[in-house]
Structure formats: structure tokens, C-alpha cells
Design an enzyme around this catalytic site. Structure first.
Site, PDB file in Angstrom:
ATOM      1  N   GLU A 122      45.088  67.152 -59.531  1.00  0.00           N
ATOM      2  CA  GLU A 122      46.112  66.128 -59.768  1.00  0.00           C
ATOM      3  C   GLU A 122      45.820  65.244 -60.982  1.00  0.00           C
ATOM      4  O   GLU A 122      46.408  64.184 -61.144  1.00  0.00           O
ATOM      5  CB  GLU A 122      46.311  65.261 -58.512  1.00  0.00           C
ATOM      6  CG  GLU A 122      47.472  65.683 -57.633  1.00  0.00           C
ATOM      7  CD  GLU A 122      47.242  66.974 -56.851  1.00  0.00           C
ATOM      8  OE1 GLU A 122      46.142  67.546 -56.943  1.00  0.00           O
ATOM      9  OE2 GLU A 122      48.180  67.431 -56.187  1.00  0.00           O
ATOM     10  N   ARG A 155      38.980  70.235 -53.922  1.00  0.00           N
ATOM     11  CA  ARG A 155      40.394  70.432 -54.282  1.00  0.00           C
ATOM     12  C   ARG A 155      40.437  70.778 -55.759  1.00  0.00           C
ATOM     13  O   ARG A 155      40.178  69.922 -56.622  1.00  0.00           O
ATOM     14  CB  ARG A 155      41.198  69.168 -53.963  1.00  0.00           C
ATOM     15  CG  ARG A 155      42.670  69.340 -54.173  1.00  0.00           C
ATOM     16  CD  ARG A 155      43.455  69.045 -52.922  1.00  0.00           C
ATOM     17  NE  ARG A 155      44.861  69.398 -53.117  1.00  0.00           N
ATOM     18  CZ  ARG A 155      45.858  68.546 -53.010  1.00  0.00           C
ATOM     19  NH1 ARG A 155      45.622  67.297 -52.688  1.00  0.00           N
ATOM     20  NH2 ARG A 155      47.090  68.948 -53.198  1.00  0.00           N
ATOM     21  N   HIS A 197      49.441  64.307 -62.071  1.00  0.00           N
ATOM     22  CA  HIS A 197      50.462  63.284 -61.838  1.00  0.00           C
ATOM     23  C   HIS A 197      51.340  63.078 -63.074  1.00  0.00           C
ATOM     24  O   HIS A 197      52.497  62.701 -62.953  1.00  0.00           O
ATOM     25  CB  HIS A 197      49.835  61.950 -61.427  1.00  0.00           C
ATOM     26  CG  HIS A 197      49.376  61.967 -59.995  1.00  0.00           C
ATOM     27  ND1 HIS A 197      50.186  62.357 -58.962  1.00  0.00           N
ATOM     28  CD2 HIS A 197      48.189  61.658 -59.432  1.00  0.00           C
ATOM     29  CE1 HIS A 197      49.515  62.286 -57.830  1.00  0.00           C
ATOM     30  NE2 HIS A 197      48.305  61.865 -58.085  1.00  0.00           N
ATOM     31  N   GLY A 226      75.177  51.976 -41.817  1.00  0.00           N
ATOM     32  CA  GLY A 226      76.187  51.703 -42.840  1.00  0.00           C
ATOM     33  C   GLY A 226      77.291  50.797 -42.323  1.00  0.00           C
ATOM     34  O   GLY A 226      77.889  50.041 -43.083  1.00  0.00           O
ATOM     35  N   ALA A 286      71.819  57.182 -38.020  1.00  0.00           N
ATOM     36  CA  ALA A 286      71.488  55.942 -37.307  1.00  0.00           C
ATOM     37  C   ALA A 286      71.799  56.083 -35.822  1.00  0.00           C
ATOM     38  O   ALA A 286      70.951  55.780 -34.967  1.00  0.00           O
ATOM     39  CB  ALA A 286      72.297  54.774 -37.894  1.00  0.00           C
ATOM     40  N   TYR A 289      42.943  63.664 -61.693  1.00  0.00           N
ATOM     41  CA  TYR A 289      41.956  62.585 -61.514  1.00  0.00           C
ATOM     42  C   TYR A 289      40.652  62.935 -62.250  1.00  0.00           C
ATOM     43  O   TYR A 289      40.548  63.987 -62.870  1.00  0.00           O
ATOM     44  CB  TYR A 289      41.709  62.348 -60.018  1.00  0.00           C
ATOM     45  CG  TYR A 289      42.894  61.723 -59.319  1.00  0.00           C
ATOM     46  CD1 TYR A 289      43.331  60.445 -59.653  1.00  0.00           C
ATOM     47  CD2 TYR A 289      43.594  62.416 -58.329  1.00  0.00           C
ATOM     48  CE1 TYR A 289      44.435  59.871 -59.020  1.00  0.00           C
ATOM     49  CE2 TYR A 289      44.697  61.846 -57.688  1.00  0.00           C
ATOM     50  CZ  TYR A 289      45.108  60.578 -58.040  1.00  0.00           C
ATOM     51  OH  TYR A 289      46.199  60.012 -57.422  1.00  0.00           O
ATOM     52  N   GLN A 347      60.916  59.369 -49.608  1.00  0.00           N
ATOM     53  CA  GLN A 347      61.458  58.014 -49.612  1.00  0.00           C
ATOM     54  C   GLN A 347      60.634  56.982 -48.851  1.00  0.00           C
ATOM     55  O   GLN A 347      60.576  55.831 -49.269  1.00  0.00           O
ATOM     56  CB  GLN A 347      62.891  58.031 -49.069  1.00  0.00           C
ATOM     57  CG  GLN A 347      63.893  58.403 -50.142  1.00  0.00           C
ATOM     58  CD  GLN A 347      65.294  58.499 -49.587  1.00  0.00           C
ATOM     59  OE1 GLN A 347      65.837  59.588 -49.433  1.00  0.00           O
ATOM     60  NE2 GLN A 347      65.882  57.387 -49.262  1.00  0.00           N
TER      61      GLN A 347
HETATM   62  P1  NAP Z   1      75.021  53.391 -54.819  1.00  0.00           P
HETATM   63  O1  NAP Z   1      73.641  53.833 -55.078  1.00  0.00           O
HETATM   64  O2  NAP Z   1      75.254  52.041 -54.312  1.00  0.00           O
HETATM   65  O3  NAP Z   1      75.859  53.648 -56.137  1.00  0.00           O
HETATM   66  C1  NAP Z   1      77.207  53.348 -56.250  1.00  0.00           C
HETATM   67  C2  NAP Z   1      77.641  53.580 -57.687  1.00  0.00           C
HETATM   68  O4  NAP Z   1      78.980  53.245 -57.775  1.00  0.00           O
HETATM   69  C3  NAP Z   1      76.900  52.742 -58.693  1.00  0.00           C
HETATM   70  O5  NAP Z   1      76.595  53.554 -59.814  1.00  0.00           O
HETATM   71  C4  NAP Z   1      77.898  51.657 -59.073  1.00  0.00           C
HETATM   72  O6  NAP Z   1      77.641  51.390 -60.426  1.00  0.00           O
HETATM   73  C5  NAP Z   1      79.226  52.314 -58.802  1.00  0.00           C
HETATM   74  N1  NAP Z   1      80.250  51.385 -58.317  1.00  0.00           N
HETATM   75  C6  NAP Z   1      80.133  50.471 -57.333  1.00  0.00           C
HETATM   76  N2  NAP Z   1      81.300  49.824 -57.158  1.00  0.00           N
HETATM   77  C7  NAP Z   1      82.182  50.355 -58.038  1.00  0.00           C
HETATM   78  C8  NAP Z   1      83.546  50.105 -58.350  1.00  0.00           C
HETATM   79  N3  NAP Z   1      84.226  49.192 -57.683  1.00  0.00           N
HETATM   80  N4  NAP Z   1      84.105  50.830 -59.327  1.00  0.00           N
HETATM   81  C9  NAP Z   1      83.433  51.763 -59.998  1.00  0.00           C
HETATM   82  N5  NAP Z   1      82.137  52.031 -59.749  1.00  0.00           N
HETATM   83  C10 NAP Z   1      81.508  51.347 -58.780  1.00  0.00           C
HETATM   84  O7  NAP Z   1      75.689  54.319 -53.741  1.00  0.00           O
HETATM   85  P2  NAP Z   1      75.798  55.876 -53.603  1.00  0.00           P
HETATM   86  O8  NAP Z   1      75.563  56.645 -54.848  1.00  0.00           O
HETATM   87  O9  NAP Z   1      77.080  56.028 -52.927  1.00  0.00           O
HETATM   88  O10 NAP Z   1      74.634  56.226 -52.616  1.00  0.00           O
HETATM   89  C11 NAP Z   1      74.602  55.651 -51.309  1.00  0.00           C
HETATM   90  C12 NAP Z   1      73.200  55.639 -50.791  1.00  0.00           C
HETATM   91  O11 NAP Z   1      72.796  56.934 -50.432  1.00  0.00           O
HETATM   92  C13 NAP Z   1      72.236  55.135 -51.852  1.00  0.00           C
HETATM   93  O12 NAP Z   1      71.903  53.808 -51.607  1.00  0.00           O
HETATM   94  C14 NAP Z   1      71.059  56.010 -51.712  1.00  0.00           C
HETATM   95  O13 NAP Z   1      69.970  55.300 -51.172  1.00  0.00           O
HETATM   96  C15 NAP Z   1      71.466  57.118 -50.748  1.00  0.00           C
HETATM   97  N6  NAP Z   1      71.222  58.354 -51.467  1.00  0.00           N
HETATM   98  C16 NAP Z   1      69.965  58.724 -51.702  1.00  0.00           C
HETATM   99  C17 NAP Z   1      69.714  59.857 -52.411  1.00  0.00           C
HETATM  100  C18 NAP Z   1      68.316  60.322 -52.666  1.00  0.00           C
HETATM  101  O14 NAP Z   1      68.121  61.221 -53.436  1.00  0.00           O
HETATM  102  N7  NAP Z   1      67.331  59.775 -52.040  1.00  0.00           N
HETATM  103  C19 NAP Z   1      70.762  60.606 -52.883  1.00  0.00           C
HETATM  104  C20 NAP Z   1      72.052  60.212 -52.618  1.00  0.00           C
HETATM  105  C21 NAP Z   1      72.273  59.063 -51.922  1.00  0.00           C
HETATM  106  P3  NAP Z   1      78.353  50.270 -61.273  1.00  0.00           P
HETATM  107  O15 NAP Z   1      78.667  49.158 -60.298  1.00  0.00           O
HETATM  108  O16 NAP Z   1      77.420  49.913 -62.352  1.00  0.00           O
HETATM  109  O17 NAP Z   1      79.560  50.937 -61.813  1.00  0.00           O
HETATM  110 FE1  SF4 Z   2      57.947  61.620 -46.544  1.00  0.00          FE
HETATM  111 FE2  SF4 Z   2      59.069  61.703 -44.127  1.00  0.00          FE
HETATM  112 FE3  SF4 Z   2      60.531  62.214 -46.312  1.00  0.00          FE
HETATM  113 FE4  SF4 Z   2      58.681  63.945 -45.444  1.00  0.00          FE
HETATM  114  S1  SF4 Z   2      60.556  63.340 -44.403  1.00  0.00           S
HETATM  115  S2  SF4 Z   2      58.974  63.308 -47.524  1.00  0.00           S
HETATM  116  S3  SF4 Z   2      57.107  62.563 -44.728  1.00  0.00           S
HETATM  117  S4  SF4 Z   2      59.542  60.290 -45.785  1.00  0.00           S
END
Ligand code: NAP
Ligand code: SF4
Length: 670
Positions: free
Chosen positions: A168, A218, A256, A647, A388, A170, A343
Site C-alpha cells: 500500500e 503483506r 494509496h 428520508g 430505513a 507504506y 461510506q
Molecule cells: P444531493 O447530493 O443532495 O444532490 C442534489 C443535486 O441537485 C445537487 O447537485 C444540487 O446542486 C442540485 N439541486 C438541488 N436543488 C436543485 C434545484 N432546485 N434545481 C436544480 N438543481 C438542484 O442529492 P442526490 O444526488 O439526489 O443524492 C441523494 C443522496 O443519495 C446523497 O446525499 C448521497 O449521499 C446518496 N448517494 C450516494 C451515492 C454514493 O455513491 N455513495 C450515490 C448516489 C447517491 P446545486 O444546488 O448546486 O444545483
Molecule cells: Fe464498509 Fe460496510 Fe460499506 Fe462494506 S458495507 S464498505 S464494511 S460501510
């Protein structure tokens, strides 16, 4: 043995002086408990649960053998009798459960985030703030002595072995590779000299701990950085490590600072087992393989096809401490599968927070988030069977409550049904499978296709509203034009889009949708490796070679109103991957955008005062969400006990990690 479903995985491994009960190594993970108050008691409970769950050999998170090797100034060190005494609580707890545990010794070298960093040469890494000082020959010898002393202390602390972190990127890895070792003395220059540090280290440790103590090394077998090792060099070092006294060789993939994903969910399962396999015929000590192994079947396939002698899994044991026991009992479908999201584990550790798990919020909270048996029998209604609602219903039922779960759709899983259709996010399917199984096993009364009314909820002692979110429709003139589709409809109904697409909103979902729209179809593992420029022959240094990238036919514009950086997605450890993928696919990123209107010509926008028309076939709305909750006010008006979660509670930045934890914490307190 052969009547078991996973005979190779569950076969004991004889190390001569000791035996491991199976082929499962729980890989090293820093949890954040190593440095926290009362952390060792919590760590003991964490490891004991995994030992009870059947792990063959646990490896702890990394401890530095001296001060300069610490990752942060306050990171854990293991170099004194006091430290050894403090660790007893961990080793005793693991041994009481019939497990074995090795301490990982990790010297950060140039990755240390403090001004006392040292390395083979004074070359700063691209991800570090501090330029390390070049170690003097005396310092090198003292560092070797520090590793040997820490190993001896590990033995005193009751550990069954040590793992020397040689991958990695190190310190040990920094000595091995030209990339970070520009020395001219006996510790640098030729490969023979660059191998000297790991070899002297192993000899010194072996001399100090005796023959009957496990030394895992490792070894970085695929550096994935320029001026990394070639396969020929890896083989040479592996052979000499064996001779120097290593018991088990573990695989390391990627530094990394490498800019190639190695463990994120986008990486295909077991994507790097072939790396370990390349070494298999060259050495005789047991070889461990790792990276994106998350089910017993994937592990069994690797072992039965002789790619390795053991498998290392780390995050899967955050997700489910009983992974091995469930495999032994042929209950693989009951395993809470790690979805590779990072995450709640790595993303937490990188910002100094305690690790846990998105799908199992009890991980690393074994003594705090406890689902104790309910003292009174109550009827609980959970409305909404997304992540949820499902997690809450299961946790409440585990406590012995009588739980009914209502879902208006005729399927479980809510938003996860969308997520699992994004290429590279298929693992979300496993979470739906796991919670569906648990709902059945815990006796939750699941009522699908039922949009429950306030009146029907009147007889419950507690009502938990988990009705989720709906996509936001921003008030843009022309938003109802036929070119416009929201992300939910797009994914759910598999809407066919044209070759020119504008995506409004660059949050996690906008990034995912842009990736999906530009992704090649049906990629094999070899296609994936090729796309990232990984040389399977490892003839090129670091396993990288110049390659042609896949070019998407579709042109995508990804936009946000906010000025500045964009497109990285939410996670610290995965954001750069999203960004890189968008770059590779030629997605055009536009920030500081205002959306003027949609019409037959396409999307009219203004950027930096300039009007533009994006002549697109479709416009996808990924503009966040709004809460859906049509129940709680009416229920509260009837003086009922109502809890709004997920949500439905807060739509902004709603993510599965937050909502699952919120649900389980609520269930623990009911
Ligand atoms: P988000 O992260 O809150 O993004 C919403 C997007 O919409 C932002 O880019 C925002 O940017 C835009 N927006 C907000 N209000 C708006 C409006 N009235 N008009 C136009 N644009 C607007 O929400 P999301 O993409 O829907 O994702 C939801 C959640 O799912 C996220 O919080 C995330 O944690 C989760 N998620 C996680 C992953 C992952 O890979 N871990 C992947 C997908 C989703 P501007 O306001 O700058 O325009
Ligand atoms: Fe990490 Fe849990 Fe996501 Fe696996 S499911 S990557 S252990 S948070």
C-alpha cells in the site's frame, strides 16, 4: 470435509507449529478505537465477536513500531511493555472465543501526516503534506530494531503473530520501489539493495520472536504506480522473504497514491486474485489473496481453483461478524454482505471518525448499540420498506416486539432498487436480500402493496414513518417537456435515452446517472482491467501500461448551480474514482449554471453570464429529493407515538448510512 458447501474455505491450515481453523484471514482495518478512550475494551468486544463468528486469523489495525512511523501524531504506537499490557484485554477476549490474532506493525514512512516523517529518500508523495527526511543508515537499523522489539512485545501481549505491512505504499514498500528509493548506499540502487530493508526486517523479527510465532508479510504484488515493481521482482522478493522466515505471505494491491480503484464497489468481485495466483507456483508458504471478496462462494472459487491458500476479507467482517459460522452452517443467504461502499468504514477513518458499517451500524459499537430484549410487549407499525424501514423493523423484531411492516409497492428495498441498477452498484441487491431474509426470520409481518391509512394505524403502540423521498422537480420553464425525465423514472422504467443528454444536479445521483449513461455494456473482468490500464503480465513497472480507453458514444453534460468543484460524489475514498470515471468517459462538467428553460431545441442555460443552448435529446433530473410523509401530522393529532425516520425525516443529503443507523438506534431505544 467434502459434505460442506465450502470445503476449501473451511479446511484447517497447518502452519507446522500451530493450526488455523480455516482459510479465512480477517484483514487489517483501522477502526479509530485504537486511539479512543476506553477503545481497547470496545476493540476487544469487536474482535471477540469476529473470533466467535469463526474467523481463522484476525489481523489488527496498524500500530506503529515507533513515533516517526505513526500515521498521525496521535496515532497508535506499539513499542512498550505498557502497550503490551494494555493489549492483553484484546488477545484474551479473542482466545476465549477460540480465535487467533496477529498485531499489524505499520510504519507510515512518507505517508505520515506530521513533520517527523521519514522515508528511504526525501521524496514527497502526491497525497502527503510533508516531505519526509531521508533516513540515515543508523536510523534504518534502529527502525529494524523497533520492528523486532514490537514483535517481541506482541508475543508478550499474547498475540499469535505479527503482520508486517509491506504494501500500500507504506515505508517498507517505499524502500522496495525505485519510485520512492533514490539512495546510493547499501539500502538503495539495485533491486538487491532495495530488498534489503524488508529482508533484514523479517530476519530481525524472526530472530527475536522464535520459530513458533506467525509472521505474515503483506507484500505489494501489484503497485499500480509508476516505477513500481515488476512481477519478476515480486517473485524474487517473495522467495527471499520465505527463506528469511515469513510464515504467510499476504497480498497487497495498489499504493494509496495509485489512481486506480482497488476495493470500491465498482471493482469486480475477486478482481485481483490472478495477481496472487501468479506467485503461487513460485513459493511454498501459504499465500493469501484479497480485495473485493465478499461471499463464501467467491472465496471458495478462489481456493478451489488454487489461486491462493487463504482469503483475506476485512470489510465483510464489519458487515457481518458471523460470516464464517454462517458459511459453515450453509447459510450464505443469511450473511449481511459488504457492498464495498466505504461510506461508514474507510470514509470515516480518513476523517478521524470511528469506523462502522453502512449495512451493520452495530459494527465497532458492540458494547454501545445493543438490541436488548424488550421489557414489555408492544405492537409496532413501520410504514415504508426502504433501507430505513427494513432495518428498523428487523431490529425491533429482534428485540421481541410484534412488528408489522407496510409497503405501498409490491416489493421491498425502496431506493436500493434504483441503486442496484447502476453499473458497479449491483451489490445493493445483497442488502435487500439480507434484510428480506431477516424480516422473515424475525417474524415481521410484511404487508406489501398496502398504502396504509391513518385509521388503520390507530391500534399500534408505536408508529414509525419511513416513507422515504421523491425526486425534486425544479421550477424550470418547460420542465414538463417530453425530453425531461427524472432519475427515478429513468432507472425504474429503463427509459431509452438519445446520444446527447444533459443531467441537472451533480450530487451522488447525478454522478451515478452520468456514469451509467456512458458505461460500456457487459464488461468482463479483463475489459475492466484493460480500461484501467492494468497489465496482467506485470512486465511493466507497477503493472501499468499505456492503453486505449473506452470512448462513450453518448455525450453527457453534468451540471450544478453552485460554482466551483463538482462531480466527486459524497465519499472521501470514492469521490476521486467518480471524478476519474467521468473524465475517462468524456462527461462535460459545468458548474455555476442557471437553467433558463427547456424547449424543442434542448436545454437553455447561462454559464458565467453567457447563454448557451445544449442541443440534447434528453434532460435527466437529479436535483435532489423532497420528503414523503403524509402520515405523521395526522397521527400526532391523534396523540399517537410517532417517529419519523430516514428520508421522510430529512431529505437533504439522505443517505443509506444515516437512515439505517437512525432506524436501528430508534429500535434499540423503543
Ligand atoms: P444531493 O447530493 O443532495 O444532490 C442534489 C443535486 O441537485 C445537487 O447537485 C444540487 O446542486 C442540485 N439541486 C438541488 N436543488 C436543485 C434545484 N432546485 N434545481 C436544480 N438543481 C438542484 O442529492 P442526490 O444526488 O439526489 O443524492 C441523494 C443522496 O443519495 C446523497 O446525499 C448521497 O449521499 C446518496 N448517494 C450516494 C451515492 C454514493 O455513491 N455513495 C450515490 C448516489 C447517491 P446545486 O444546488 O448546486 O444545483
Ligand atoms: Fe464498509 Fe460496510 Fe460499506 Fe462494506 S458495507 S464498505 S464494511 S460501510
Amino acid at each position: 470435509m467434502d459434505d460442506k458447501s465450502y470445503p476449501h474455505l473451511l479446511a484447517p491450515l497447518d502452519l507446522g507449529f500451530t493450526q488455523l481453523r480455516n482459510r479465512v484471514l480477517m484483514g487489517s482495518m483501522h477502526t479509530g478505537l485504537e486511539e479512543s478512550r476506553d477503545g481497547f475494551k470496545k476493540l476487544a468486544a469487536f474482535y471477540a465477536a469476529r473470533a466467535k463468528g469463526g474467523v481463522g486469523l484476525i489481523v489488527t489495525g496498524g500500530f506503529s513500531p515507533n513515533f516517526r512511523g505513526r500515521l498521525h501524531p496521535l496515532s497508535a504506537e506499539f513499542s512498550s511493555g505498557r502497550a503490551a499490557r494494555a493489549h492483553r484485554v484484546i488477545t484474551d477476549a479473542v482466545h476465549q472465543e477460540g480465535g487467533k490474532i496477529a498485531l499489524q506493525l505499520l510504519h507510515a514512512g512518507r505517508y505520515a501526516m506530521h513533520p517527523f516523517a521519514v522515508s528511504a529518500s526525501a521524496i514527497k508523495s502526491p497525497i502527503s503534506k510533508f516531505t519526509p527526511k531521508e533516513m540515515s543508515a543508523r536510523q534504518i537499523k534502529k527502525t529494524i530494531e523497533a520492528f523486532a522489539r514490537s514483535s517481541e512485545l506482541a508475543r508478550e501481549a499474547g498475540y499469535d503473530g505479527v503482520e508486517l505491512m509491506g504494501s500500500e505504499g507504506y515505508l517498507i514498500n517505499q524502500f522496495i520501489c525505485k519510485r520512492s528509493n533514490h539512495r546510493y548506499d547499501e539500502w538503495g540502487g539495485s533491486y538487491e539493495n532495495r530488498m534489503r530493508f524488508p529482508l533484514e526486517l523479517v530476519k530481525a523479527v524472526r530472530a527475536r520472536v522464535g520459530r513458533d510465532f506467525i509472521i505474515v508479510f503483506r507484500l505489494s504484488m501489484l503497485d499500480l504506480v509508476e516505477q513500481g515493481s515488476t512481477h519478476e521482482e515480486v517473485v524474487l522478493l517473495a522467495k527471499q522473504l520465505e527463506q528469511a522466515g515469513v510464515t504467510i505471505l499476504n497480498t497487497g494491491i495498489g499504493w494509496h497514491e495509485a489512481r486506480i480503484p482497488t476495493i470500491a464497489t465498482q471493482v469486480p468481485r475477486a478482481a485481483f486474485a490472478w495477481v496472487t495466483e501468479k506467485l503461487k507456483s513460485e513459493i511454498s508458504i501459504p499465500l493469501v489473496t484479497c480485495n473485493r471478496i465478499n461471499t463464501p462462494q467467491v472465496a471458495e472459487d478462489i481456493l478451489s481453483s488454487h489461486q491462493a491458500d487463504m482469503v483475506s476479507m476485512a470489510r465483510p467482517f464489519l458487515a457481518d461478524p458471523d460470516f464464517v459460522v454462517k458459511a459453515e452452517q450453509d447459510r450464505a443467504d443469511d450473511i449481511n454482505t459488504c457492498i464495498g461502499c466505504n461510506q461508514a468504514c474507510l470514509d470515516h477513518v480518513f476523517v478521524g471518525k470511528r469506523a462502522s458499517c453502512l449495512v451493520n451500524p452495530q459494527a465497532c459499537y458492540e458494547t454501545e448499540l445493543v438490541l436488548s430484549p424488550a421489557v414489555s410487549q408492544r405492537r409496532i407499525a413501520v410504514v415504508g420498506a426502504g433501507p430505513a424501514g427494513m432495518a428498523t423493523a428487523v431490529a425491533a423484531a429482534e428485540r421481541g416486539f410484534n412488528v408489522d411492516l407496510f409497503e405501498k409497492n409490491d416489493y421491498l428495498g425502496g431506493q436500493f432498487n434504483l441503486a442496484m441498477q447502476i453499473p458497479g452498484k449491483e451489490e445493493f441487491r445483497e442488502t435487500i436480500r439480507y434484510f428480506s431474509r431477516r424480516l422473515e426470520q424475525t417474524g415481521v409481518n410484511v404487508k406489501l402493496g398496502q398504502a396504509v391509512s391513518v385509521d388503520e394505524l390507530g391500534s399500534y403502540d408505536e408508529v414509525i414513518v419511513a416513507t422515504g423521498v421523491q425526486p425534486r422537480r425544479p421550477p424550470i420553464p418547460g420542465i414538463d417537456h417530453e425530453k425531461v425525465v427524472d432519475y427515478q423514472t429513468l432507472i425504474r422504467d429503463k427509459v431509452e435515452l438519445g446520444l446527447r443528454v444533459a443531467v441537472i444536479g451533480a450530487g451522488g445521483i447525478g454522478v451515478d446517472v452520468s456514469t451509467m449513461l456512458t458505461e460500456p455494456e457487459h464488461q468482463s473482468l479483463d475489459d475492466w482491467l484493460k480500461d484501467w490500464g492494468i497489465d496482467k503480465s506485470i512486465e511493466h513497472a507497477g503493472g501499468l501500461y499505456p492503453h486505449e480507453e473506452y470512448v462513450s458514444q453518448r455525450q453527457v453534460w453534468l451540471m450544478q448551480r453552485r460554482p466551483g468543484k463538482m462531480g466527486k460524489g459524497p465519499g472521501k475514498t470514492t469521490g476521486w474514482i467518480h471524478k476519474k470515471v467521468l473524465e475517462k468517459r468524456g462527461v462535460e462538467l459545468l458548474s455555476g449554471v442557471s437553467y433558463d428553460k427547456v424547449d424543442d431545441q434542448g436545454l437553455h442555460i447561462t454559464v458565467e453570464g453567457q447563454s448557451r443552448v445544449l442541443d440534447v435529446d434528453h434532460i435527466v433530473l437529479c436535483a435532489g429529493q423532497t420528503s414523503v410523509d403524509e402520515l405523521s401530522d395526522a397521527l400526532k393529532a391523534k396523540n399517537m407515538n410517532v417517529h419519523v425516520i430516514g428520508g421522510a425525516d430529512v431529505a437533504g443529503e439522505v443517505d443509506a448510512k444515516r437512515v439505517i443507523r437512525q432506524g436501528v438506534e430508534l429500535a434499540a431505544k423503543l
